[in-house]
Design a protein around this motif. Structure first.
Motif, PDB file in Angstrom:
ATOM      1  N   SER A  22      -9.249  -5.653 -10.005  1.00  0.00           N
ATOM      2  CA  SER A  22      -8.168  -4.703  -9.783  1.00  0.00           C
ATOM      3  C   SER A  22      -7.155  -4.793 -10.917  1.00  0.00           C
ATOM      4  N   TYR A  24      -4.165  -4.273 -10.527  1.00  0.00           N
ATOM      5  CA  TYR A  24      -2.881  -4.500  -9.868  1.00  0.00           C
ATOM      6  C   TYR A  24      -2.749  -5.926  -9.335  1.00  0.00           C
ATOM      7  N   THR A  26      -0.526  -7.808  -6.194  1.00  0.00           N
ATOM      8  CA  THR A  26       0.377  -7.698  -5.051  1.00  0.00           C
ATOM      9  C   THR A  26       0.757  -9.097  -4.574  1.00  0.00           C
ATOM     10  N   MET A 117      -0.048  -0.666  -1.280  1.00  0.00           N
ATOM     11  CA  MET A 117       0.651   0.129  -2.282  1.00  0.00           C
ATOM     12  C   MET A 117       0.847   1.572  -1.831  1.00  0.00           C
ATOM     13  N   VAL A 180      -3.760   5.705  -9.419  1.00  0.00           N
ATOM     14  CA  VAL A 180      -4.710   4.634  -9.138  1.00  0.00           C
ATOM     15  C   VAL A 180      -6.051   4.926  -9.804  1.00  0.00           C
ATOM     16  N   ASP A 183      -5.833   4.247 -13.468  1.00  0.00           N
ATOM     17  CA  ASP A 183      -5.753   2.826 -13.795  1.00  0.00           C
ATOM     18  C   ASP A 183      -7.111   2.133 -13.640  1.00  0.00           C
ATOM     19  N   PRO A 235       2.381   2.160  -8.192  1.00  0.00           N
ATOM     20  CA  PRO A 235       1.219   1.532  -8.829  1.00  0.00           C
ATOM     21  C   PRO A 235       1.550   0.922 -10.191  1.00  0.00           C
ATOM     22  N   ARG A 236       2.379   1.592 -10.955  1.00  0.00           N
ATOM     23  CA  ARG A 236       2.716   1.076 -12.285  1.00  0.00           C
ATOM     24  C   ARG A 236       3.505  -0.226 -12.197  1.00  0.00           C
ATOM     25  N   HIS A 238       3.055  -2.416 -10.048  1.00  0.00           N
ATOM     26  CA  HIS A 238       2.128  -3.460  -9.610  1.00  0.00           C
ATOM     27  C   HIS A 238       1.078  -3.802 -10.662  1.00  0.00           C
ATOM     28  N   ARG A 239       1.109  -3.143 -11.796  1.00  0.00           N
ATOM     29  CA  ARG A 239       0.131  -3.422 -12.834  1.00  0.00           C
ATOM     30  C   ARG A 239       0.235  -4.873 -13.310  1.00  0.00           C
ATOM     31  N   LYS A 240      -0.910  -5.451 -13.556  1.00  0.00           N
ATOM     32  CA  LYS A 240      -0.931  -6.814 -14.092  1.00  0.00           C
ATOM     33  C   LYS A 240      -0.424  -6.788 -15.528  1.00  0.00           C
TER      34      LYS A 240
END
Length: 264
Positions: A22, A24, A26, A117, A180, A183, A235-236, A238-240
């Motif tokens: 993923s 993301y 969380t 999310m 999503v 991404d 979502p942005r 939560h991006r890694k």
């Protein structure tokens, strides 16, 4: 027996390599607090909306379409119950879009994370809506219609035109799905069509909300922007974080293993 065990371990290894990571991240505490916060704000907003005052008799007697902002004036007096009910159909379709991720094997693996999310995106949009609708006094277009009784036109439900919660929720959902998808599949050629679909569905909801006399055009535009911002930003956020060190599975002719790559 030994060969069967080796084959089983090899298949298990290959399956584990097929897992798509993923993009993301969380966190139980952070995301839990966020959801609790927007839930509380929504509850407060709904209380404010419920206790909102009806339109005073003085203001009602002084109603004049010419006092409506020229950008919105053309729809003052709209009142179409059928169109209002029809707006629920594209709204439901919009809210259902993110569930299509359960049909894709790569996103289905992260259904729990995406669900959190998604709740945050729509919840944030609704939190802004409930507080705004409760605190801002703006009558719906239908109160300028002579087809309705004075009691209905003055009711508190018709004094919260700003802004459109239907459109906000719809755009939060579809733009969340588009972000999503982008991404997970940054190189997909389908992205322009995904984003186009994400833009069109909430606009259809907005069209019927205006036609039904629920909102003015400006109310729909604001709801659209609030929802789109919520759907994209969550979502942005939560991006890694990008890292120079990348570890990925490698499978070749006669070998399989883990590749390590560091970019200077």
């Amino acid at each position: 027996m030994k060969k069967i065990l080796v084959l089983f371990l090899s298949l298990q290894s290959l399956l584990s390599f097929s897992q798509v990571e993923s993009p993301y991240k969380t966190d139980l505490l952070t995301d839990g607090a966020f959801i609790a916060g927007v839930t509380g704000i929504n509850a407060l907003g709904l209380v404010i909306i419920k206790n909102k005052d009806s339109l005073s008799l003085e203001k009602f007697n002084n109603l004049n379409k010419n006092d409506v902002w020229s950008f919105d004036r053309w729809s003052a007096g709209y009142n179409d119950d059928k169109a209002s009910k029809t707006s629920d159909l594209p709204l439901i379709a919009s809210l259902a879009v993110p569930f299509l991720f359960t049909l894709d094997k790569n996103t289905r693996q992260h259904a729990g994370q995406l669900s959190v999310m998604y709740v945050e995106s729509v919840g944030l949009s609704l939190a802004v809506f409930t507080m705004t609708a409760g605190l801002v006094e703006k009558s719906r277009p239908r109160i300028y219609s002579d087809e309705l009784s004075d009691e209905i036109r003055r009711s508190n439900d018709n004094q919260r035109s700003f802004f459109s919660g239907h459109v906000g929720a719809a755009s939060a959902s579809t733009f969340f799905a588009a972000q999503v998808y982008s991404d997970f599949y940054p190189n997909s050629k389908a992205k322009p069509y995904i984003w186009a679909g994400a833009a069109i569905l909430p606009a259809v909801v907005g069209y019927y909300r205006v036609k039904g006399g629920n909102h003015f055009t400006s109310d729909v535009i604001v709801g659209y922007l609030v929802g789109a911002a919520s759907g994209i930003l969550v979502p942005r956020m939560h991006r890694k974080k990008e890292t120079n060190l990348k570890i990925a599975p490698e499978i070749g002719f006669g070998y399989q293993g883990i590749g390590v790559n560091y970019t200077f």
